[in-house]
Design a protein around this motif. Structure first.
Motif, PDB file in Angstrom:
ATOM      1  N   ALA A   1       0.837  -1.208   0.000  1.00 36.44           N
ATOM      2  CA  ALA A   1       0.000   0.000   0.000  1.00 36.44           C
ATOM      3  C   ALA A   1       0.869   1.254   0.000  1.00 36.44           C
ATOM      4  O   ALA A   1       0.612   2.213  -0.738  1.00 36.44           O
ATOM      5  CB  ALA A   1      -0.937  -0.012   1.210  1.00 36.44           C
ATOM      6  N   LYS A   2       1.903   1.254   0.849  1.00 31.88           N
ATOM      7  CA  LYS A   2       2.824   2.391   0.886  1.00 31.88           C
ATOM      8  C   LYS A   2       3.632   2.477  -0.409  1.00 31.88           C
ATOM      9  O   LYS A   2       3.909   3.573  -0.915  1.00 31.88           O
ATOM     10  CB  LYS A   2       3.767   2.253   2.081  1.00 31.88           C
ATOM     11  CG  LYS A   2       3.087   2.465   3.431  1.00 31.88           C
ATOM     12  CD  LYS A   2       4.079   2.295   4.576  1.00 31.88           C
ATOM     13  CE  LYS A   2       3.404   2.483   5.929  1.00 31.88           C
ATOM     14  NZ  LYS A   2       4.350   2.261   7.059  1.00 31.88           N
ATOM     15  N   ASN A   3       4.015   1.328  -0.945  1.00 33.82           N
ATOM     16  CA  ASN A   3       4.805   1.273  -2.172  1.00 33.82           C
ATOM     17  C   ASN A   3       4.065   1.957  -3.330  1.00 33.82           C
ATOM     18  O   ASN A   3       4.656   2.664  -4.147  1.00 33.82           O
ATOM     19  CB  ASN A   3       5.099  -0.192  -2.510  1.00 33.82           C
ATOM     20  CG  ASN A   3       6.174  -0.369  -3.582  1.00 33.82           C
ATOM     21  OD1 ASN A   3       6.751  -1.443  -3.697  1.00 33.82           O
ATOM     22  ND2 ASN A   3       6.432   0.642  -4.380  1.00 33.82           N
ATOM     23  N   LEU A   4       2.741   1.746  -3.380  1.00 30.48           N
ATOM     24  CA  LEU A   4       1.951   2.345  -4.462  1.00 30.48           C
ATOM     25  C   LEU A   4       1.962   3.870  -4.423  1.00 30.48           C
ATOM     26  O   LEU A   4       1.723   4.532  -5.439  1.00 30.48           O
ATOM     27  CB  LEU A   4       0.510   1.843  -4.395  1.00 30.48           C
ATOM     28  CG  LEU A   4       0.219   0.551  -5.175  1.00 30.48           C
ATOM     29  CD1 LEU A   4      -1.175   0.047  -4.846  1.00 30.48           C
ATOM     30  CD2 LEU A   4       0.373   0.782  -6.681  1.00 30.48           C
ATOM     31  N   LEU A   5       2.256   4.431  -3.258  1.00 26.80           N
ATOM     32  CA  LEU A   5       2.304   5.885  -3.122  1.00 26.80           C
ATOM     33  C   LEU A   5       3.683   6.457  -3.439  1.00 26.80           C
ATOM     34  O   LEU A   5       3.858   7.678  -3.464  1.00 26.80           O
ATOM     35  CB  LEU A   5       1.889   6.281  -1.698  1.00 26.80           C
ATOM     36  CG  LEU A   5       0.453   5.913  -1.302  1.00 26.80           C
ATOM     37  CD1 LEU A   5       0.217   6.222   0.175  1.00 26.80           C
ATOM     38  CD2 LEU A   5      -0.557   6.652  -2.173  1.00 26.80           C
ATOM     39  N   HIS A   6       4.655   5.578  -3.662  1.00 20.23           N
ATOM     40  CA  HIS A   6       6.015   6.041  -3.970  1.00 20.23           C
ATOM     41  C   HIS A   6       6.068   6.576  -5.411  1.00 20.23           C
ATOM     42  O   HIS A   6       5.470   5.983  -6.309  1.00 20.23           O
ATOM     43  CB  HIS A   6       7.003   4.885  -3.795  1.00 20.23           C
ATOM     44  CG  HIS A   6       8.427   5.319  -3.744  1.00 20.23           C
ATOM     45  ND1 HIS A   6       9.144   5.732  -4.853  1.00 20.23           N
ATOM     46  CD2 HIS A   6       9.297   5.418  -2.688  1.00 20.23           C
ATOM     47  CE1 HIS A   6      10.378   6.050  -4.505  1.00 20.23           C
ATOM     48  NE2 HIS A   6      10.494   5.879  -3.195  1.00 20.23           N
ATOM     49  N   PRO A   7       6.784   7.671  -5.644  1.00 17.62           N
ATOM     50  CA  PRO A   7       6.888   8.225  -7.005  1.00 17.62           C
ATOM     51  C   PRO A   7       7.401   7.208  -8.036  1.00 17.62           C
ATOM     52  O   PRO A   7       6.998   7.255  -9.205  1.00 17.62           O
ATOM     53  CB  PRO A   7       7.884   9.382  -6.836  1.00 17.62           C
ATOM     54  CG  PRO A   7       7.758   9.782  -5.408  1.00 17.62           C
ATOM     55  CD  PRO A   7       7.472   8.525  -4.651  1.00 17.62           C
ATOM     56  N   HIS A   8       8.267   6.294  -7.621  1.00 18.85           N
ATOM     57  CA  HIS A   8       8.787   5.310  -8.569  1.00 18.85           C
ATOM     58  C   HIS A   8       7.723   4.305  -8.986  1.00 18.85           C
ATOM     59  O   HIS A   8       7.773   3.759 -10.092  1.00 18.85           O
ATOM     60  CB  HIS A   8      10.000   4.596  -7.975  1.00 18.85           C
ATOM     61  CG  HIS A   8      11.234   5.436  -7.960  1.00 18.85           C
ATOM     62  ND1 HIS A   8      12.493   4.921  -7.736  1.00 18.85           N
ATOM     63  CD2 HIS A   8      11.421   6.762  -8.160  1.00 18.85           C
ATOM     64  CE1 HIS A   8      13.389   5.883  -7.780  1.00 18.85           C
ATOM     65  NE2 HIS A   8      12.759   7.015  -8.031  1.00 18.85           N
ATOM     66  N   SER A   9       6.765   4.056  -8.107  1.00 20.33           N
ATOM     67  CA  SER A   9       5.651   3.187  -8.475  1.00 20.33           C
ATOM     68  C   SER A   9       4.797   3.872  -9.530  1.00 20.33           C
ATOM     69  O   SER A   9       4.394   3.257 -10.529  1.00 20.33           O
ATOM     70  CB  SER A   9       4.814   2.847  -7.243  1.00 20.33           C
ATOM     71  OG  SER A   9       3.710   2.030  -7.594  1.00 20.33           O
ATOM     72  N   ASN A  10       4.526   5.143  -9.319  1.00 18.55           N
ATOM     73  CA  ASN A  10       3.752   5.911 -10.297  1.00 18.55           C
ATOM     74  C   ASN A  10       4.453   5.939 -11.647  1.00 18.55           C
ATOM     75  O   ASN A  10       3.827   5.728 -12.701  1.00 18.55           O
ATOM     76  CB  ASN A  10       3.536   7.338  -9.784  1.00 18.55           C
ATOM     77  CG  ASN A  10       2.732   8.185 -10.751  1.00 18.55           C
ATOM     78  OD1 ASN A  10       1.588   7.882 -11.067  1.00 18.55           O
ATOM     79  ND2 ASN A  10       3.339   9.254 -11.243  1.00 18.55           N
TER      80      ASN A  10
END
Length: 279
Positions: free
Chosen positions: A252-261
């Motif tokens: 869930a936190k990973n999805l909010l990371h700019p690199h995930s986007n």
């Protein structure tokens, strides 16, 4: 690609002189190589060797230009474990001083595991006792057909108890205990079968194969690799229920990371992602 890889290897910037017990080499794409350079002691984990490795790893830990670490060695041995001459020379010979030695080695192993960057062991020779522990501690391992592995402490009346920690977390219990109880050497193909190493390659291909793997990993987001590595080692010690709960939060936190986007956008737009360092 192999030709370019060889050029990058040869053009790498040397950070240490040949006189140093651990040589550090850095490539422009973020692949750092630490080379154990004490063949006269079969690259044993002397106090000097451990201190040097620890110093390099502590520096790399906070270096966001390093994406992947390769650990290799010069000479016929990758690492022969603790330097027994040095161990027996410790004065006074009491439990406290021996405990200090093994805790120092344990700290080194935990530093590798906690390092945000993936660490690849490139094993071209023997790896015994704490040297086998070192291979098992690295996240990945590639071995040549000439590499051999053992936890032979039982043969000299000193059970490989600390090496058993890393070994038992990489191979099945019966395979680990057979190595620990017999002290016998196993070849690299056997090591691959039981899960101690990922791949086995001819000696002439070891450097190129290791570098190719490191270069592939170096194209990924270093920030996300760090998140994933830390999460992997946390969840592996949990129950399945605990692990799913913990890893759901991580994702869930990973999805909010700019690199995930960036990565998801690149995938949908059919382009190569560009990882921008946020630090």
């Amino acid at each position: 690609a192999e030709y370019m890889g060889e050029i990058m290897w040869r053009c790498a910037r040397r950070l240490s002189s040949a006189a140093q017990i651990v040589e550090r080499t850095v490539q422009p794409n973020g692949v750092t190589t630490l080379t154990l350079n004490c063949p006269k002691t079969r690259n044993s984990l002397s106090n000097h060797m451990m201190a040097s490795l620890q110093q390099h790893l502590d520096q790399i830990k906070n270096d966001n230009t390093t994406a992947v670490v390769i650990l290799n060695a010069i000479g016929a041995a990758f690492c022969s474990g603790h330097n027994l001459k040095e161990v027996t020379a410790i004065q006074p010979q009491n439990e406290k001083h021996y405990l200090d030695l093994f805790l120092k080695c344990s700290q080194l192993m935990m530093t590798i595991q906690k390092l945000p960057q993936p660490v690849i062991a490139s094993v071209g020779g023997i790896a015994t006792a704490a040297g086998c522990q070192l291979v098992a501690t690295c996240d990945l391992a590639i071995a040549s057909t000439t590499a051999k592995f053992a936890t032979p402490g039982v043969n000299i009346g000193l059970f490989c108890s600390t090496p058993s920690v890393a070994l038992s977390r990489n191979v099945g219990r019966k395979a680990a205990l057979e190595m620990l109880f017999t002290g016998e050497m196993i070849d690299s193909e056997h090591a691959k079968q039981i899960g101690l190493v990922n791949r086995v390659v001819p000696p002439a291909d070891l450097q190129a194969e290791t570098l190719a793997l490191a270069n592939k990993i170096a194209t990924k987001s270093s920030a996300i690799l760090g998140v994933g590595k830390s999460a992997f080692y946390r969840q592996i010690e949990m129950t399945s229920e605990q692990a799913y709960l913990e890893m759901s939060g991580v994702m869930a936190k990973n999805l909010l990371h700019p690199h995930s986007n960036e990565g998801i956008s690149a995938f949908l737009e059919k382009r190569v992602p560009v990882w921008v360092d946020e630090s």
